[in-house]
Design a protein around this motif. Structure first.
Motif, PDB file in Angstrom:
ATOM      1  N   VAL A  41       0.839  -1.200   0.000  1.00  0.00           N
ATOM      2  CA  VAL A  41       0.000   0.000   0.000  1.00  0.00           C
ATOM      3  C   VAL A  41       0.874   1.251   0.000  1.00  0.00           C
ATOM      4  CG1 VAL A  41      -1.679   1.331   1.341  1.00  0.00           C
ATOM      5  CG2 VAL A  41      -1.953  -1.153   1.099  1.00  0.00           C
ATOM      6  N   LEU A  42       1.970   1.226   0.754  1.00  0.00           N
ATOM      7  CA  LEU A  42       2.880   2.371   0.785  1.00  0.00           C
ATOM      8  C   LEU A  42       3.549   2.569  -0.572  1.00  0.00           C
ATOM      9  CD1 LEU A  42       4.587   1.944   4.279  1.00  0.00           C
ATOM     10  CD2 LEU A  42       2.414   3.017   3.683  1.00  0.00           C
ATOM     11  N   LEU A  43       3.915   1.456  -1.203  1.00  0.00           N
ATOM     12  CA  LEU A  43       4.524   1.550  -2.527  1.00  0.00           C
ATOM     13  C   LEU A  43       3.520   2.114  -3.533  1.00  0.00           C
ATOM     14  CD1 LEU A  43       6.953   1.001  -4.334  1.00  0.00           C
ATOM     15  CD2 LEU A  43       6.099  -1.344  -4.664  1.00  0.00           C
ATOM     16  N   ALA A  44       2.279   1.655  -3.452  1.00  0.00           N
ATOM     17  CA  ALA A  44       1.232   2.158  -4.347  1.00  0.00           C
ATOM     18  C   ALA A  44       1.007   3.650  -4.133  1.00  0.00           C
ATOM     19  CB  ALA A  44      -0.063   1.390  -4.123  1.00  0.00           C
ATOM     20  N   SER A 101      -7.462  -2.267   1.091  1.00  0.00           N
ATOM     21  CA  SER A 101      -7.026  -1.341   2.133  1.00  0.00           C
ATOM     22  C   SER A 101      -8.094  -0.303   2.452  1.00  0.00           C
ATOM     23  CB  SER A 101      -5.743  -0.630   1.688  1.00  0.00           C
ATOM     24  OG  SER A 101      -5.401   0.409   2.577  1.00  0.00           O
ATOM     25  N   ALA A 102      -8.040   0.196   3.670  1.00  0.00           N
ATOM     26  CA  ALA A 102      -8.981   1.237   4.105  1.00  0.00           C
ATOM     27  C   ALA A 102      -8.585   2.615   3.592  1.00  0.00           C
ATOM     28  CB  ALA A 102      -9.048   1.266   5.632  1.00  0.00           C
ATOM     29  N   VAL A 103      -7.394   2.747   2.999  1.00  0.00           N
ATOM     30  CA  VAL A 103      -6.966   4.068   2.508  1.00  0.00           C
ATOM     31  C   VAL A 103      -7.441   4.321   1.083  1.00  0.00           C
ATOM     32  CG1 VAL A 103      -4.932   4.084   3.991  1.00  0.00           C
ATOM     33  CG2 VAL A 103      -4.732   3.258   1.624  1.00  0.00           C
ATOM     34  N   GLN A 104      -8.231   3.385   0.529  1.00  0.00           N
ATOM     35  CA  GLN A 104      -8.803   3.610  -0.799  1.00  0.00           C
ATOM     36  C   GLN A 104     -10.312   3.471  -0.711  1.00  0.00           C
ATOM     37  OE1 GLN A 104     -10.319   1.903  -3.576  1.00  0.00           O
ATOM     38  NE2 GLN A 104     -10.919   0.179  -2.285  1.00  0.00           N
ATOM     39  N   GLY A 105     -10.999   4.225  -1.556  1.00  0.00           N
ATOM     40  CA  GLY A 105     -12.459   4.205  -1.578  1.00  0.00           C
ATOM     41  C   GLY A 105     -13.009   5.609  -1.421  1.00  0.00           C
ATOM     42  N   THR A 106     -14.306   5.712  -1.277  1.00  0.00           N
ATOM     43  CA  THR A 106     -14.967   7.006  -1.127  1.00  0.00           C
ATOM     44  C   THR A 106     -14.452   7.729   0.112  1.00  0.00           C
ATOM     45  OG1 THR A 106     -16.934   6.068  -2.147  1.00  0.00           O
ATOM     46  CG2 THR A 106     -17.190   8.164  -0.987  1.00  0.00           C
ATOM     47  N   ASN A 107     -14.078   8.993  -0.067  1.00  0.00           N
ATOM     48  CA  ASN A 107     -13.569   9.844   1.013  1.00  0.00           C
ATOM     49  C   ASN A 107     -12.222   9.384   1.562  1.00  0.00           C
ATOM     50  OD1 ASN A 107     -15.897  11.469   0.895  1.00  0.00           O
ATOM     51  ND2 ASN A 107     -16.999  10.053   2.251  1.00  0.00           N
ATOM     52  N   ALA A 108     -11.550   8.480   0.868  1.00  0.00           N
ATOM     53  CA  ALA A 108     -10.212   8.045   1.266  1.00  0.00           C
ATOM     54  C   ALA A 108      -9.180   8.754   0.381  1.00  0.00           C
ATOM     55  CB  ALA A 108     -10.087   6.534   1.126  1.00  0.00           C
ATOM     56  N   PRO A 109      -7.900   8.751   0.786  1.00  0.00           N
ATOM     57  CA  PRO A 109      -6.889   9.461  -0.014  1.00  0.00           C
ATOM     58  C   PRO A 109      -6.729   8.902  -1.421  1.00  0.00           C
ATOM     59  CG  PRO A 109      -6.053   8.970   2.184  1.00  0.00           C
ATOM     60  CD  PRO A 109      -7.336   8.230   2.042  1.00  0.00           C
ATOM     61  N   LEU A 110      -6.925   7.587  -1.572  1.00  0.00           N
ATOM     62  CA  LEU A 110      -6.768   6.927  -2.863  1.00  0.00           C
ATOM     63  C   LEU A 110      -8.059   6.220  -3.249  1.00  0.00           C
ATOM     64  CD1 LEU A 110      -3.297   5.278  -2.161  1.00  0.00           C
ATOM     65  CD2 LEU A 110      -3.684   7.221  -3.672  1.00  0.00           C
ATOM     66  N   TYR A 118      -6.086   6.073  -8.395  1.00  0.00           N
ATOM     67  CA  TYR A 118      -6.176   7.532  -8.448  1.00  0.00           C
ATOM     68  C   TYR A 118      -5.898   8.146  -7.085  1.00  0.00           C
ATOM     69  CZ  TYR A 118      -9.046   7.234 -12.779  1.00  0.00           C
ATOM     70  OH  TYR A 118      -9.533   7.007 -14.043  1.00  0.00           O
ATOM     71  N   LEU A 119      -5.313   9.325  -7.072  1.00  0.00           N
ATOM     72  CA  LEU A 119      -5.473  10.210  -5.931  1.00  0.00           C
ATOM     73  C   LEU A 119      -6.931  10.642  -5.918  1.00  0.00           C
ATOM     74  CD1 LEU A 119      -2.302  12.472  -6.336  1.00  0.00           C
ATOM     75  CD2 LEU A 119      -2.626  10.632  -4.672  1.00  0.00           C
ATOM     76  N   GLN A 120      -7.540  10.681  -4.762  1.00  0.00           N
ATOM     77  CA  GLN A 120      -8.982  10.901  -4.678  1.00  0.00           C
ATOM     78  C   GLN A 120      -9.420  12.173  -5.405  1.00  0.00           C
ATOM     79  OE1 GLN A 120     -12.612   9.999  -4.221  1.00  0.00           O
ATOM     80  NE2 GLN A 120     -11.280   8.720  -2.961  1.00  0.00           N
ATOM     81  N   ARG A 121      -8.643  13.249  -5.272  1.00  0.00           N
ATOM     82  CA  ARG A 121      -9.076  14.501  -5.880  1.00  0.00           C
ATOM     83  C   ARG A 121      -9.078  14.400  -7.403  1.00  0.00           C
ATOM     84  NH1 ARG A 121      -3.846  15.458  -4.208  1.00  0.00           N
ATOM     85  NH2 ARG A 121      -2.390  16.386  -5.722  1.00  0.00           N
ATOM     86  N   TYR A 122      -8.112  13.657  -7.964  1.00  0.00           N
ATOM     87  CA  TYR A 122      -8.086  13.504  -9.417  1.00  0.00           C
ATOM     88  C   TYR A 122      -9.253  12.655  -9.898  1.00  0.00           C
ATOM     89  CZ  TYR A 122      -3.468  15.661  -9.763  1.00  0.00           C
ATOM     90  OH  TYR A 122      -2.433  16.548  -9.733  1.00  0.00           O
ATOM     91  N   TRP A 123      -9.625  11.652  -9.132  1.00  0.00           N
ATOM     92  CA  TRP A 123     -10.802  10.850  -9.481  1.00  0.00           C
ATOM     93  C   TRP A 123     -12.059  11.722  -9.483  1.00  0.00           C
ATOM     94  CZ3 TRP A 123     -13.093   7.077 -11.734  1.00  0.00           C
ATOM     95  CH2 TRP A 123     -14.349   6.647 -11.325  1.00  0.00           C
ATOM     96  N   GLN A 124     -12.179  12.598  -8.509  1.00  0.00           N
ATOM     97  CA  GLN A 124     -13.328  13.491  -8.455  1.00  0.00           C
ATOM     98  C   GLN A 124     -13.326  14.458  -9.635  1.00  0.00           C
ATOM     99  OE1 GLN A 124     -15.830  13.207  -6.447  1.00  0.00           O
ATOM    100  NE2 GLN A 124     -14.939  11.618  -5.136  1.00  0.00           N
ATOM    101  N   PHE A 125     -12.159  15.012  -9.977  1.00  0.00           N
ATOM    102  CA  PHE A 125     -12.066  15.910 -11.128  1.00  0.00           C
ATOM    103  C   PHE A 125     -12.503  15.186 -12.400  1.00  0.00           C
ATOM    104  CE2 PHE A 125      -8.329  18.262  -8.925  1.00  0.00           C
ATOM    105  CZ  PHE A 125      -9.227  19.043  -8.223  1.00  0.00           C
ATOM    106  N   GLU A 126     -12.023  13.971 -12.582  1.00  0.00           N
ATOM    107  CA  GLU A 126     -12.355  13.214 -13.787  1.00  0.00           C
ATOM    108  C   GLU A 126     -13.848  12.925 -13.863  1.00  0.00           C
ATOM    109  OE1 GLU A 126      -9.461  10.275 -15.477  1.00  0.00           O
ATOM    110  OE2 GLU A 126     -11.078   8.865 -15.019  1.00  0.00           O
ATOM    111  N   GLN A 127     -14.453  12.609 -12.729  1.00  0.00           N
ATOM    112  CA  GLN A 127     -15.888  12.338 -12.703  1.00  0.00           C
ATOM    113  C   GLN A 127     -16.697  13.597 -13.023  1.00  0.00           C
ATOM    114  OE1 GLN A 127     -17.485   9.074 -12.117  1.00  0.00           O
ATOM    115  NE2 GLN A 127     -15.419   8.918 -12.946  1.00  0.00           N
ATOM    116  N   GLN A 128     -16.251  14.734 -12.502  1.00  0.00           N
ATOM    117  CA  GLN A 128     -16.954  15.992 -12.778  1.00  0.00           C
ATOM    118  C   GLN A 128     -16.895  16.341 -14.261  1.00  0.00           C
ATOM    119  OE1 GLN A 128     -14.882  18.654 -10.165  1.00  0.00           O
ATOM    120  NE2 GLN A 128     -15.887  17.898  -8.312  1.00  0.00           N
ATOM    121  N   ILE A 129     -15.726  16.180 -14.861  1.00  0.00           N
ATOM    122  CA  ILE A 129     -15.567  16.473 -16.286  1.00  0.00           C
ATOM    123  C   ILE A 129     -16.407  15.521 -17.127  1.00  0.00           C
ATOM    124  CG2 ILE A 129     -13.909  16.417 -18.189  1.00  0.00           C
ATOM    125  CD1 ILE A 129     -11.805  17.423 -16.155  1.00  0.00           C
ATOM    126  N   CYS A 130     -16.363  14.245 -16.775  1.00  0.00           N
ATOM    127  CA  CYS A 130     -17.119  13.245 -17.522  1.00  0.00           C
ATOM    128  C   CYS A 130     -18.620  13.522 -17.432  1.00  0.00           C
ATOM    129  CB  CYS A 130     -16.802  11.850 -16.983  1.00  0.00           C
ATOM    130  SG  CYS A 130     -17.546  10.516 -17.934  1.00  0.00           S
TER     131      CYS A 130
END
Length: 642
Positions: A41-44, A101-110, A118-130
């Motif tokens: 997870v740290l490597l990812a 891992s718990a660090v990925q998913g909705t409202n998580a960093p990844l 994805y970094l969470q913010r980039y996933w949100q940006f992509e969803q908004q654009i789409c």
């Protein structure tokens, strides 16, 4: 037995010390370690941060096995990861461990979506654009516009792609007009605005007649012109103004077409010390038509912010060149959207092709290389004829060869007798020759700079500066930005073209802004020149000011002490040259190829030139760069077209 997280953190700290990754990548992994100690997870986490620094929106794990981790050589991987060996299936292990891992998913960093991290913010940006593009793509409002088109365009036996683009943009709530240099994007959009203004007037007249009312005081369409940088906005202002003058329409129509452009940041409304803008989903822009130029330069975060601030009724048109370099920051949104141009050709459905035939008389054949069309495919227009580069243009032939990765054409173009391009192989005399060519190129503006007395003189100097520019892809090395600027400046002093007695802020010094200053409306990439203060009374000491052409086309000066961070700019990077045009471009590439040298980079540099290109590089380096393509991982194109 699970290995300790300290192993990965130790590896990452060594990579930071050796400048293989950023400190930010390591610190992000340390932050994640507070919530999940799994070394995979740290490597990812570190890898996702690292990839974002390279411009990727996500990590596409399906591609990881075909590319070195952190850009390392095989022997470096073995060295750094000796205590954490990576098997051939390591990308799959990475994905599986992170997915649990718990660090990925909705409202998580990844977040993990399919095979992408994805970094969470980039996933949100992509969803908004789409979401924005998907919603806008279904709004097709075809109208009978043939008489208006015929008044704006001359008859043509061949398909007039400018006319097709205008027709499509008139009927769609969202559209893209992509074209290379000289294909007439500005002319096209100016005719589009003339069409929209007239359509609006006709609609108002019909409404008034139906309601049996006197014609109301209609202020016309609210139209905004924007670009990512002040430099690009200034060029848009200048080119739109010239195109309006050439329109064959009544003066009252011309008066309703704006020519002054601004930056996207200014349109959205910057909030000091915050990343948010005044205009957003809850406070949308009051605009009827929004024209966005140089859209390939817009990164994913700014594009998401722009789209979120657009009201439902607003018609949006993106202009750009899909083959240019992507944004400096993460994302290649414009290129992703243009993936709907299958094999570089439009992919319209039957209904769109029939309507275009009715309105333009052009029969556009079905794109047989495409399996299916989507609503967004109907929003894409491609300008395919260059009016700047004809059959006798070496610049056009060279740009085409590079853009198409046509190695045969690239190697033969130099033997065809073109007088506007020249290739110089690198040797011991090359650095000196480059510097001398730059001195010759800048001589005219520097001599004019010493005699400035009026604002007209200032405009002339700024125009003369744009006649020539030295471009390089690098900052370091003998063919890099830093050494070239220093050597050119010294040579100019030797030739008395600049006065070393005036210190750092000598008359004629060109500077490029390297950070945004929203209060002063100076933005990263803007270029100014130190000139005599035209407002200094005769007889008083004249210490000079830095003059810029602003986004609205006006000239404005600043005290040197008031400028945000900046650099001398006799040489500039190819990335920073986006949004600019110069009569003569001198481009210097390094002796050895690196992953930085791609066909998009070379194409962008070549197409900054209007009249001449001189290129210093080994042909082998140019050839390998032409074979190399920029790939930015994201999920946007798949979401839009698959």
């Amino acid at each position: 037995m699970m290995q300790q997280p300290s192993i990965i953190l130790t590896i990452l700290s060594k990579l930071v010390a050796d400048n293989k990754i950023r400190a930010l990548d390591y610190q992000f992994a340390r932050f994640i370690a507070q919530h999940d100690a799994n070394p995979w997870v740290l490597l990812a986490s570190a890898l996702t941060s690292y990839q974002s620094g390279l411009g990727h929106v996500c990590v596409d794990t399906s591609r990881l096995s075909r590319q070195p981790i952190f850009g390392l050589l095989d022997r470096e991987v073995a060295l750094y990861f000796a205590d954490f060996p990576l098997a051939s299936n390591w990308p799959q292990q990475l994905l599986e461990q992170l997915s649990a891992s718990a660090v990925q998913g909705t409202n998580a960093p990844l977040t993990v979506v399919k095979q992408r991290i994805y970094l969470q913010r980039y996933w949100q940006f992509e969803q908004q654009i789409c979401a924005f593009l998907t919603q806008r793509a279904v709004h097709f409002n075809p109208q009978a516009i043939r008489p208006l088109l015929e008044s704006l365009f001359k008859p043509s036996n061949d398909i007039d792609w400018q006319q097709v683009a205008v027709a499509i943009a008139s009927a769609q709530q969202f559209s893209v007009i992509s074209g290379g240099p000289g294909t007439g994007k500005t002319t096209t959009v100016t005719k589009l605005l003339a069409l929209l203004v007239q359509m609006h007037q006709q609609q108002r007249q019909q409404q008034n007649q139906q309601q049996s009312q006197h014609q109301s005081q209609d202020k016309g369409l609210k139209i905004e012109l924007v670009a990512p940088t002040g430099k690009a906005a200034a060029r848009l202002t200048e080119s739109i103004s010239g195109a309006i003058d050439k329109l064959d329409v009544d003066d009252d129509i011309k008066a309703l077409i704006p020519s002054a452009a601004s930056t996207i940041h200014r349109l959205l409304g910057v909030i000091p010390k915050r990343t948010a803008f005044k205009h957003n989903q809850d406070n949308p822009l009051h605009v009827d038509v929004l024209i966005v130029d140089e859209a390939s330069m817009i990164d994913i975060s700014l594009m998401a912010a722009l789209f979120c601030a657009i009201a439902p009724h607003t018609k949006v048109i993106l202009l750009g060149d899909k083959d240019q370099l992507a944004s400096v920051e993460a994302g290649a949104v414009f290129a992703d959207i243009c993936q709907g141009l299958v094999n570089g050709q439009p992919n319209y459905d039957q209904a769109m092709r029939q309507w275009l035939a009715e309105q333009t008389s052009f029969a556009i054949e079905q794109n047989t290389s495409a399996q299916q069309t989507t609503p967004l495919s109907n929003s894409l227009a491609l300008l395919q004829k260059s009016y700047r580069f004809d059959a006798n243009s070496g610049i056009g032939a060279l740009a085409k060869a590079v853009n198409h990765s046509d190695i045969g054409a690239l190697q033969s173009v130099w033997q065809q007798g073109f007088n506007d391009i020249e290739l110089y192989p690198l040797n011991e005399q090359s650095p000196q020759a480059i510097v001398q060519m730059a001195v010759n190129g800048y001589e005219d503006y520097l001599r004019a700079a010493k005699t400035v007395q009026t604002e007209q003189d200032v405009e002339q100097v700024l125009a003369l500066f744009n006649q020539f520019q030295l471009l390089t892809p690098l900052r370091g090395g003998q063919y890099g930005l830093e050494q070239l600027n220093q050597r050119i400046e010294q040579r100019l002093k030797n030739f008395n073209l600049i006065d070393s007695r005036q210190g750092v802020w000598y008359i004629g010094r060109p500077v490029m802004i390297s950070s945004n200053d929203h209060a002063q409306q100076l933005f990263n990439g803007d270029i100014g020149i130190v000139l005599p203060d035209i407002d200094t009374p005769v007889g008083e000491p004249n210490k000079g000011r830095v003059y810029f052409k602003m986004a609205d086309g006006n000239i404005k000066s600043f005290l040197p002490s008031r400028l945000p961070s900046h650099d001398t700019v006799y040489a500039m990077t190819i990335h920073k040259s986006q949004g600019s045009e110069f009569d003569h471009v001198l481009m210097a590439l390094p002796e050895q190829w690196s992953g930085l040298l791609t066909k998009e980079l070379i194409y962008t540099g070549i197409t900054r030139a209007k009249k001449r290109v001189d290129l210093f590089t080994p042909l082998a380096v140019l050839t390998k760069a032409t074979r190399s393509q920029t790939v930015r991982d994201s999920g946007l194109a798949d979401a839009l077209y698959l």
